[in-house]
Design a protein around this motif. Structure first.
Motif, PDB file in Angstrom:
ATOM      1  N   THR A  47       0.841  -1.191   0.000  1.00 59.31           N
ATOM      2  CA  THR A  47       0.000   0.000   0.000  1.00 59.31           C
ATOM      3  C   THR A  47       0.877   1.242   0.000  1.00 59.31           C
ATOM      4  O   THR A  47       1.800   1.343   0.816  1.00 59.31           O
ATOM      5  CB  THR A  47      -0.910   0.026   1.251  1.00 59.31           C
ATOM      6  N   LEU A  48       0.590   2.163  -0.896  1.00 63.48           N
ATOM      7  CA  LEU A  48       1.270   3.453  -0.912  1.00 63.48           C
ATOM      8  C   LEU A  48       0.272   4.529  -0.501  1.00 63.48           C
ATOM      9  O   LEU A  48      -0.907   4.445  -0.828  1.00 63.48           O
ATOM     10  CB  LEU A  48       1.819   3.765  -2.300  1.00 63.48           C
ATOM     11  N   GLU A  49       0.759   5.538   0.210  1.00 66.85           N
ATOM     12  CA  GLU A  49      -0.079   6.631   0.696  1.00 66.85           C
ATOM     13  C   GLU A  49       0.530   7.976   0.302  1.00 66.85           C
ATOM     14  O   GLU A  49       0.841   8.808   1.158  1.00 66.85           O
ATOM     15  CB  GLU A  49      -0.208   6.534   2.219  1.00 66.85           C
ATOM     16  N   ALA A  53       1.219  11.353   2.634  1.00 70.08           N
ATOM     17  CA  ALA A  53       2.619  11.734   2.841  1.00 70.08           C
ATOM     18  C   ALA A  53       2.866  13.174   2.396  1.00 70.08           C
ATOM     19  O   ALA A  53       3.598  13.921   3.068  1.00 70.08           O
ATOM     20  CB  ALA A  53       3.530  10.763   2.096  1.00 70.08           C
ATOM     21  N   ILE A  54       2.257  13.583   1.293  1.00 73.68           N
ATOM     22  CA  ILE A  54       2.416  14.958   0.809  1.00 73.68           C
ATOM     23  C   ILE A  54       1.856  15.954   1.834  1.00 73.68           C
ATOM     24  O   ILE A  54       2.486  16.977   2.121  1.00 73.68           O
ATOM     25  CB  ILE A  54       1.746  15.135  -0.572  1.00 73.68           C
ATOM     26  N   ARG A  55       0.702  15.644   2.401  1.00 75.19           N
ATOM     27  CA  ARG A  55       0.133  16.528   3.437  1.00 75.19           C
ATOM     28  C   ARG A  55       1.097  16.653   4.621  1.00 75.19           C
ATOM     29  O   ARG A  55       1.308  17.755   5.153  1.00 75.19           O
ATOM     30  CB  ARG A  55      -1.222  15.997   3.920  1.00 75.19           C
ATOM     31  N   GLU A  56       1.682  15.541   5.027  1.00 72.95           N
ATOM     32  CA  GLU A  56       2.613  15.557   6.164  1.00 72.95           C
ATOM     33  C   GLU A  56       3.898  16.316   5.817  1.00 72.95           C
ATOM     34  O   GLU A  56       4.457  17.024   6.661  1.00 72.95           O
ATOM     35  CB  GLU A  56       2.919  14.133   6.635  1.00 72.95           C
ATOM     36  N   ALA A  57       4.381  16.167   4.591  1.00 79.94           N
ATOM     37  CA  ALA A  57       5.582  16.896   4.169  1.00 79.94           C
ATOM     38  C   ALA A  57       5.313  18.395   4.163  1.00 79.94           C
ATOM     39  O   ALA A  57       6.164  19.191   4.589  1.00 79.94           O
ATOM     40  CB  ALA A  57       6.028  16.418   2.790  1.00 79.94           C
ATOM     41  N   ALA A  84       8.989   3.853   5.486  1.00 79.13           N
ATOM     42  CA  ALA A  84       8.006   2.831   5.153  1.00 79.13           C
ATOM     43  C   ALA A  84       7.826   1.941   6.370  1.00 79.13           C
ATOM     44  O   ALA A  84       8.709   1.845   7.222  1.00 79.13           O
ATOM     45  CB  ALA A  84       8.476   2.014   3.954  1.00 79.13           C
ATOM     46  N   VAL A  85       6.683   1.269   6.438  1.00 79.20           N
ATOM     47  CA  VAL A  85       6.361   0.409   7.572  1.00 79.20           C
ATOM     48  C   VAL A  85       5.911  -0.947   7.036  1.00 79.20           C
ATOM     49  O   VAL A  85       5.068  -1.019   6.142  1.00 79.20           O
ATOM     50  CB  VAL A  85       5.246   1.037   8.440  1.00 79.20           C
ATOM     51  N   LYS A  86       6.467  -1.996   7.587  1.00 79.48           N
ATOM     52  CA  LYS A  86       6.073  -3.352   7.199  1.00 79.48           C
ATOM     53  C   LYS A  86       4.568  -3.513   7.382  1.00 79.48           C
ATOM     54  O   LYS A  86       4.004  -3.088   8.386  1.00 79.48           O
ATOM     55  CB  LYS A  86       6.816  -4.366   8.066  1.00 79.48           C
ATOM     56  N   ASP A  87       3.930  -4.156   6.418  1.00 82.09           N
ATOM     57  CA  ASP A  87       2.470  -4.278   6.428  1.00 82.09           C
ATOM     58  C   ASP A  87       1.979  -5.334   7.417  1.00 82.09           C
ATOM     59  O   ASP A  87       1.008  -6.022   7.183  1.00 82.09           O
ATOM     60  CB  ASP A  87       1.945  -4.575   5.024  1.00 82.09           C
ATOM     61  N   LEU A  88       2.670  -5.420   8.521  1.00 90.32           N
ATOM     62  CA  LEU A  88       2.284  -6.252   9.647  1.00 90.32           C
ATOM     63  C   LEU A  88       2.067  -5.360  10.871  1.00 90.32           C
ATOM     64  O   LEU A  88       1.496  -5.776  11.852  1.00 90.32           O
ATOM     65  CB  LEU A  88       3.413  -7.258   9.926  1.00 90.32           C
ATOM     66  N   ILE A  89       2.527  -4.127  10.737  1.00 88.96           N
ATOM     67  CA  ILE A  89       2.533  -3.168  11.837  1.00 88.96           C
ATOM     68  C   ILE A  89       1.514  -2.075  11.498  1.00 88.96           C
ATOM     69  O   ILE A  89       1.551  -1.499  10.417  1.00 88.96           O
ATOM     70  CB  ILE A  89       3.942  -2.584  12.037  1.00 88.96           C
ATOM     71  N   THR A  90       0.626  -1.794  12.422  1.00 90.21           N
ATOM     72  CA  THR A  90      -0.502  -0.911  12.129  1.00 90.21           C
ATOM     73  C   THR A  90      -0.144   0.573  12.148  1.00 90.21           C
ATOM     74  O   THR A  90       0.669   1.028  12.946  1.00 90.21           O
ATOM     75  CB  THR A  90      -1.663  -1.146  13.117  1.00 90.21           C
ATOM     76  N   VAL A  91      -0.801   1.290  11.239  1.00 92.35           N
ATOM     77  CA  VAL A  91      -0.768   2.748  11.186  1.00 92.35           C
ATOM     78  C   VAL A  91      -2.223   3.177  11.011  1.00 92.35           C
ATOM     79  O   VAL A  91      -2.871   2.787  10.037  1.00 92.35           O
ATOM     80  CB  VAL A  91       0.086   3.273  10.015  1.00 92.35           C
ATOM     81  N   ALA A  92      -2.732   3.950  11.949  1.00 91.38           N
ATOM     82  CA  ALA A  92      -4.143   4.353  11.921  1.00 91.38           C
ATOM     83  C   ALA A  92      -4.525   4.963  10.578  1.00 91.38           C
ATOM     84  O   ALA A  92      -3.819   5.823  10.049  1.00 91.38           O
ATOM     85  CB  ALA A  92      -4.434   5.351  13.042  1.00 91.38           C
ATOM     86  N   GLY A  93      -5.641   4.472  10.035  1.00 91.59           N
ATOM     87  CA  GLY A  93      -6.156   5.009   8.791  1.00 91.59           C
ATOM     88  C   GLY A  93      -5.535   4.434   7.536  1.00 91.59           C
ATOM     89  O   GLY A  93      -5.902   4.816   6.435  1.00 91.59           O
ATOM     90  N   ILE A  94      -4.569   3.531   7.687  1.00 90.52           N
ATOM     91  CA  ILE A  94      -3.923   2.906   6.531  1.00 90.52           C
ATOM     92  C   ILE A  94      -4.214   1.409   6.558  1.00 90.52           C
ATOM     93  O   ILE A  94      -4.157   0.764   7.609  1.00 90.52           O
ATOM     94  CB  ILE A  94      -2.403   3.146   6.516  1.00 90.52           C
ATOM     95  N   VAL A 125       5.184   8.557   7.018  1.00 89.58           N
ATOM     96  CA  VAL A 125       4.920   7.220   6.484  1.00 89.58           C
ATOM     97  C   VAL A 125       4.470   7.353   5.026  1.00 89.58           C
ATOM     98  O   VAL A 125       3.446   7.959   4.736  1.00 89.58           O
ATOM     99  CB  VAL A 125       3.853   6.479   7.319  1.00 89.58           C
ATOM    100  N   VAL A 126       5.249   6.747   4.135  1.00 90.83           N
ATOM    101  CA  VAL A 126       4.964   6.773   2.696  1.00 90.83           C
ATOM    102  C   VAL A 126       4.049   5.620   2.306  1.00 90.83           C
ATOM    103  O   VAL A 126       3.236   5.741   1.407  1.00 90.83           O
ATOM    104  CB  VAL A 126       6.278   6.711   1.889  1.00 90.83           C
ATOM    105  N   GLY A 127       4.198   4.502   3.010  1.00 92.97           N
ATOM    106  CA  GLY A 127       3.374   3.340   2.681  1.00 92.97           C
ATOM    107  C   GLY A 127       3.753   2.130   3.512  1.00 92.97           C
ATOM    108  O   GLY A 127       4.600   2.205   4.398  1.00 92.97           O
ATOM    109  N   LYS A 128       3.068   1.027   3.188  1.00 92.77           N
ATOM    110  CA  LYS A 128       3.251  -0.225   3.913  1.00 92.77           C
ATOM    111  C   LYS A 128       3.944  -1.229   2.989  1.00 92.77           C
ATOM    112  O   LYS A 128       3.540  -1.415   1.848  1.00 92.77           O
ATOM    113  CB  LYS A 128       1.897  -0.776   4.357  1.00 92.77           C
ATOM    114  N   THR A 129       4.977  -1.887   3.504  1.00 94.85           N
ATOM    115  CA  THR A 129       5.804  -2.761   2.670  1.00 94.85           C
ATOM    116  C   THR A 129       5.357  -4.213   2.695  1.00 94.85           C
ATOM    117  O   THR A 129       4.738  -4.690   3.648  1.00 94.85           O
ATOM    118  CB  THR A 129       7.276  -2.680   3.097  1.00 94.85           C
ATOM    119  N   ASN A 130       5.712  -4.894   1.639  1.00 94.76           N
ATOM    120  CA  ASN A 130       5.343  -6.291   1.439  1.00 94.76           C
ATOM    121  C   ASN A 130       5.991  -7.192   2.485  1.00 94.76           C
ATOM    122  O   ASN A 130       7.080  -6.913   2.989  1.00 94.76           O
ATOM    123  CB  ASN A 130       5.762  -6.728   0.033  1.00 94.76           C
ATOM    124  N   THR A 131       5.310  -8.272   2.794  1.00 92.76           N
ATOM    125  CA  THR A 131       5.759  -9.227   3.796  1.00 92.76           C
ATOM    126  C   THR A 131       5.239 -10.610   3.449  1.00 92.76           C
ATOM    127  O   THR A 131       4.207 -10.739   2.787  1.00 92.76           O
ATOM    128  CB  THR A 131       5.256  -8.828   5.206  1.00 92.76           C
TER     129      THR A 131
END
Length: 184
Positions: A47-49, A53-57, A84-94, A125-131
Motif C-alpha cells: 500500500t502506498l499513501e 505523505a504529501i500533506r505531512e511533508a 516505510a512500515v512493514k504491512d504487519l505493523i498498524t498505522v491508523a487510517g492505513i 509514512v509513505v506506505g506499507k511494505t510487502n511481507t
C-alpha cells in the motif's frame, strides 16, 4: 531538481532539511518519483499513501519555515524524513493486510507504538511494505500480493519476512523502514 536527494543518507537528509538546502516536499517528491520508477519491478510495497505523505511533508515544511527564525533545534528529530512500515505493523487510517487477502480491506484503527514514536519524531509514512503472509516465511515470496524482488538482482529474493522493507531501503525508495523479527 538539485541533486538526487535519494542518494543522501538519512543523516544527510535531516541535515539538509534543517539547513533549508531542500524542503520536506522536495525530499518526498524525489522518493515518490523513485518509487514510481522502480516499484512495479520490485514490488516492495503493498500500500502506498502518497497523498497522506504529501500533506505531512507540507506540514513539516511549515514547521521548518516557522522555526528558522528562532532556530530548528527544538523541532522533532526526524521531521520530514520519509519512511516505510512493514504491512504487519498498524498505522491508523492505513490498510494493514499482513500480506494476506484475509485482511485485504482491513484499515487499522490505531497506530502501533513503535510507529507512533517515529511519527511523533516527525517521520512521514509513505506506505506499507510487502511481507510474507502473517510474516511466516523467510523470503518475502509467500505474500498473497506477490513476491518482492531484490533490487540488486531481481532474480533473487530480498530475504526475510520483512523483505519489502529491506528492498525499499536498498533501492532508495525510502531512507528508512520498519520491519520485524519473526519468531524472536
Amino acid at each position: 531538481m538539485k541533486e538526487d536527494l535519494t542518494l543522501l543518507s538519512a543523516t544527510q537528509m535531516l541535515a539538509g532539511l534543517r539547513s533549508g538546502d531542500f524542503s520536506a516536499r522536495e525530499l518526498l517528491d524525489a522518493h515518490l518519483q523513485r518509487i514510481e520508477a522502480l516499484e512495479p519491478r520490485l514490488h516492495a510495497f503493498i500500500t502506498l499513501e502518497p497523498e497522506r505523505a504529501i500533506r505531512e511533508a507540507d506540514k513539516a515544511d511549515a514547521l521548518y519555515v516557522n522555526a528558522r527564525e528562532g532556530g530548528v533545534n527544538d523541532l522533532p528529530a526526524l521531521l520530514g524524513l520519509p519512511i516505510a512500515v512493514k504491512d504487519l505493523i498498524t498505522v491508523a487510517g492505513i490498510r494493514c493486510t499482513c500480506g494476506s487477502r484475509i485482511l485485504d480491506d482491513f484499515v487499522a484503527p490505531f497506530t502501533a507504538t513503535a510507529v507512533q514514536r517515529l511519527i511523533d519524531a516527525g517521520a512521514i509514512v509513505v506506505g506499507k511494505t510487502n511481507t510474507d503472509e502473517f510474516a511466516m516465511g523467510s523470503s518475502t515470496e509467500t505474500s498473497a500480493f506477490g513476491p518482492t524482488f531484490n533490487p540488486w538482482d531481481t532474480s533473487r529474493v530480498p530475504g526475510g519476512s520483512s523483505g519489502g522493507s529491506a528492498a525499499a531501503v536498498a533501492a532508495r525508495l525510502v531512507p528508512a523502514a520498519v520491519g520485524s523479527d519473526t519468531g524472536g
